[in-house]
Design a protein around this motif. Structure first.
Motif, PDB file in Angstrom:
ATOM      1  N   ALA A   1      -3.533  -0.414  -6.142  1.00 54.65           N
ATOM      2  CA  ALA A   1      -3.073   1.210  -6.562  1.00 54.65           C
ATOM      3  C   ALA A   1      -2.247   1.240  -5.723  1.00 54.65           C
TER       4      ALA A   1
ATOM      5  N   ILE B   1       2.184   1.375  -6.034  1.00 56.80           N
ATOM      6  CA  ILE B   1       2.919   3.046  -5.876  1.00 56.80           C
ATOM      7  C   ILE B   1       4.476   2.858  -4.533  1.00 56.80           C
ATOM      8  N   LYS B   2       3.541   1.851  -3.426  1.00 57.56           N
ATOM      9  CA  LYS B   2       5.059   1.368  -2.521  1.00 57.56           C
ATOM     10  C   LYS B   2       6.082   0.744  -4.016  1.00 57.56           C
TER      11      LYS B   2
ATOM     12  N   ALA C   1       6.932   1.156  -7.090  1.00 54.70           N
ATOM     13  CA  ALA C   1       7.098   2.196  -7.686  1.00 54.70           C
ATOM     14  C   ALA C   1       8.427   3.031  -6.729  1.00 54.70           C
TER      15      ALA C   1
END
Ligand code: T3D
Length: 257
Positions: A204, A208-209, A211
């Motif tokens: 995750a 997230i990075k 995104a």
């Protein structure tokens, strides 16, 4: 020979320390390459789930090492394309989060290296400056990408055009960094965040990075910076800026395009 980047293994994460304290950790090509290699090694090791980046001594990083006058043939665009841009990409593409503990002055490439990290903490006594203009250059290392996104264009333009330093608390107030902490709390807080991330949901965190990456826009801006810096690097004002720094006097810029 002194290691320009010290790598310290911790439980599930690594601490990378810029290590030229006598030059406020200013970047040489060897230090650039060592940092990139250390980031890539961290990314390739499945047991490394976070990275903490900091500087040895009283500075974080004073940007490009200015140790001799520059000749008219210097191609700064190529130096960015071959040196700094791959380093910034390595940092942004790393599949694990990078915490940056800014322990002192962060100037020029040093400031923008910090801004490229995922979570930036700074000691209250630290400062950030887009020092490039003081030697006749434009912000590089992705500074023209990160700064307006972090602080808005009004502040980004003034920081870039004036090159004035701002303190850690101001940087935090402006949203340039995550937070400013008392000097003695910097390393314990940064290490606690790195350890917490290392114990987090690795997939995750990597997603997230991704995104937030905005990779195409970053690549375009790095390419633009290289083109513009190539031109700035050919100017007499740049040669004068470096001479003035070496001679410890204010520069006398004569302009001209
Ligand atoms: O070339 C390309 O590839 C293009 C890319 C450019 C990227 C860039 O980063 S351009 C910007 C380069 N950096 C600077 O212009 C900053 C230069 N440094 C300073 O303005 C000041 O040192 C600071 C504001 C950062 C800190 O000031 P202060 O008073 O706390 O420390 P100091 O006394 O100036 O520095 C301590 C020592 O470090 C000193 O050496 P000395 O006199 O004790 O032997 C100083 O010369 C040295 N030092 C500081 N910055 C650099 C440096 N030596 C080499 N390169 C430096 N960048």
């Amino acid at each position: 020979m002194q290691e320009t980047v010290r790598v310290e293994a911790r439980e599930g994460w690594r601490r990378l320390v810029l290590n030229r304290p006598e030059r406020l950790n200013a970047f040489t090509p060897a230090m650039q390459a060592a940092l990139k290699a250390a980031l890539e090694a961290a990314g390739a090791d499945p047991s490394c789930r976070a990275v903490l980046l900091t500087g040895e001594g009283r500075g974080f990083c004073a940007g490009q090492s200015l140790e001799q006058p520059v000749g008219p043939d210097a191609d700064l665009g190529r130096m960015l394309e071959e040196g700094y841009a791959p380093l910034i990409r390595a940092l942004r593409d790393l599949p694990v989060p990078v915490v940056c503990a800014v322990n002192g002055v962060a100037a020029g490439a040093g400031a923008n290296l910090a801004l490229a990290c995922d979570i930036v903490l700074a000691a209250r006594s630290a400062s950030f400056s887009q020092a490039f203009v003081k030697i006749g250059l434009i912000p590089d290392c992705g500074g023209t990408f990160f700064l307006p996104r972090l602080v808005g264009t009004a502040r980004a333009r003034a920081l870039a055009l004036l090159g004035d330093p701002i303190g850690a608390e101001q940087a935090a107030e402006w949203g340039m960094i995550w937070k400013a902490v008392p000097d003695e709390a910097l390393m314990p807080e940064a290490e606690a965040i790195a350890a917490r991330l290392a114990a987090g949901p690795a997939r995750a965190l990597a997603l997230i990075k991704s995104a937030f990456a905005d990779r195409e826009a970053l690549d375009a801006q790095l390419a633009l910076e290289a083109t513009l810096q190539r031109e700035a690097g050919r100017s007499k004002d740049f040669a004068e800026g470096v001479c003035a720094f070496l001679e410890k006097r204010p520069p006398v810029f004569r302009g001209g395009r």
